[in-house]
Enzyme design. Sequence first.
Site, short mmCIF file in Angstrom:
data_model
loop_
_atom_site.label_atom_id
_atom_site.label_comp_id
_atom_site.label_asym_id
_atom_site.label_seq_id
_atom_site.Cartn_x
_atom_site.Cartn_y
_atom_site.Cartn_z
N ARG A 24 -7.72 -14.46 8.17
CA ARG A 24 -8.07 -15.11 9.42
C ARG A 24 -9.14 -16.19 9.28
O ARG A 24 -9.24 -17.07 10.13
CB ARG A 24 -8.48 -14.05 10.46
N LYS B 52 0.84 -1.21 0.00
CA LYS B 52 0.00 0.00 0.00
C LYS B 52 0.87 1.25 0.00
O LYS B 52 0.73 2.13 0.86
CB LYS B 52 -0.95 0.01 1.18
P1 BMP Z 1 -8.49 -10.97 6.99
O1 BMP Z 1 -9.18 -11.92 5.97
O2 BMP Z 1 -7.79 -11.70 8.08
O3 BMP Z 1 -9.42 -9.89 7.47
O4 BMP Z 1 -7.29 -10.26 6.17
C1 BMP Z 1 -7.51 -9.36 5.13
C2 BMP Z 1 -6.21 -8.93 4.52
O5 BMP Z 1 -6.47 -8.08 3.39
C3 BMP Z 1 -5.27 -8.14 5.41
O6 BMP Z 1 -3.95 -8.48 5.07
C4 BMP Z 1 -5.52 -6.69 5.05
O7 BMP Z 1 -4.38 -5.88 5.20
C5 BMP Z 1 -5.89 -6.79 3.58
N1 BMP Z 1 -6.82 -5.75 3.10
C6 BMP Z 1 -8.11 -5.65 3.61
O8 BMP Z 1 -8.52 -6.42 4.48
N2 BMP Z 1 -8.94 -4.67 3.12
C7 BMP Z 1 -8.56 -3.80 2.13
O9 BMP Z 1 -9.35 -2.98 1.71
C8 BMP Z 1 -7.25 -3.92 1.62
C9 BMP Z 1 -6.41 -4.91 2.10
O10 BMP Z 1 -5.20 -5.05 1.59
#
Ligand code: BMP
Length: 262
Positions: free
Chosen positions: A231, A95
């Site tokens: 997650r 990012k």
């Molecule tokens: P999780 O499924 O555990 O919530 O992880 C989501 C991942 O995607 C994280 O690494 C986060 O930084 C990234 N992410 C997000 O969740 N939303 C966005 O809009 C952009 C992302 O890169």
Amino acid sequence: MASFSQKTYAQRGEEHAHPLVKALFATMERKQSNLSLAADVSSKAELLALADTVGPYICVLKTHIDVVSDFDADLVKQLQALAAKHVCLSFDDCKFGDLGNTVKLQYGGGIYRIADWAHITNCHVIPGEGIIQGLAEVGMPKGRGLLLLAEMSSAGMLATGAYTDKNVEMAIANDFVIGFIGSRRFTEERDLITMTPGVGLHASGDALGQQYRTPKKIVTENGSDIIIVGRGIYGPGKDAVAEAKRYREAGWTAYLDRLGHK
Ligand code: BMP
């Protein structure tokens, strides 16, 4: 002309001009996977173990390499070996958000040397088009690709309306851009992929603003190409392999449904 969302990944790979995107679509087709793992773990051992166990089920391994507390050059070597072993692409979710000249230094150098190993990275276009040009100067000669954060998954995010439209304009105009982070297909002008985070089969969100939508919503209804799951796969008490298989199946079924192969 058929919408890109109506074409198979294989066909889009054959028709695409960018070697990296060609390789990505070929991998997706071969592994029958439009799943990207968001491997947000904080030690080298955990990251390597997760990448190796979940590797067979994913098309893209997404990292935040700067959260790994014992990062070293050997981690990169091992991640590259795992990406080759499991035939998946590496995406570091940097990012970037600074001036063209600054992001050139951040992307090509520093401790992490992202451009040397990550096939894909991403940026915000808040600084204007110079950020894309700066990243392209480093990444294009290495055959890398860039995603623009046209939207985010979190509650109250500000990437909407005219800002999102500007992302789409800039993406169309810049060959280094291979697609978007966002929740849907954004354009038919050229085949720009969409990768979508905030995907979950059960939970609706977390305590810090994350919001989850289902693969069916994202892939079948919205026309996104790749689901990013973190997650939901490796959270507390989860069997990462079983969950990765489940998300891969859900993402692929959503894609087949989109094509009309019920
Ligand atoms: P999780 O499924 O555990 O919530 O992880 C989501 C991942 O995607 C994280 O690494 C986060 O930084 C990234 N992410 C997000 O969740 N939303 C966005 O809009 C952009 C992302 O890169």
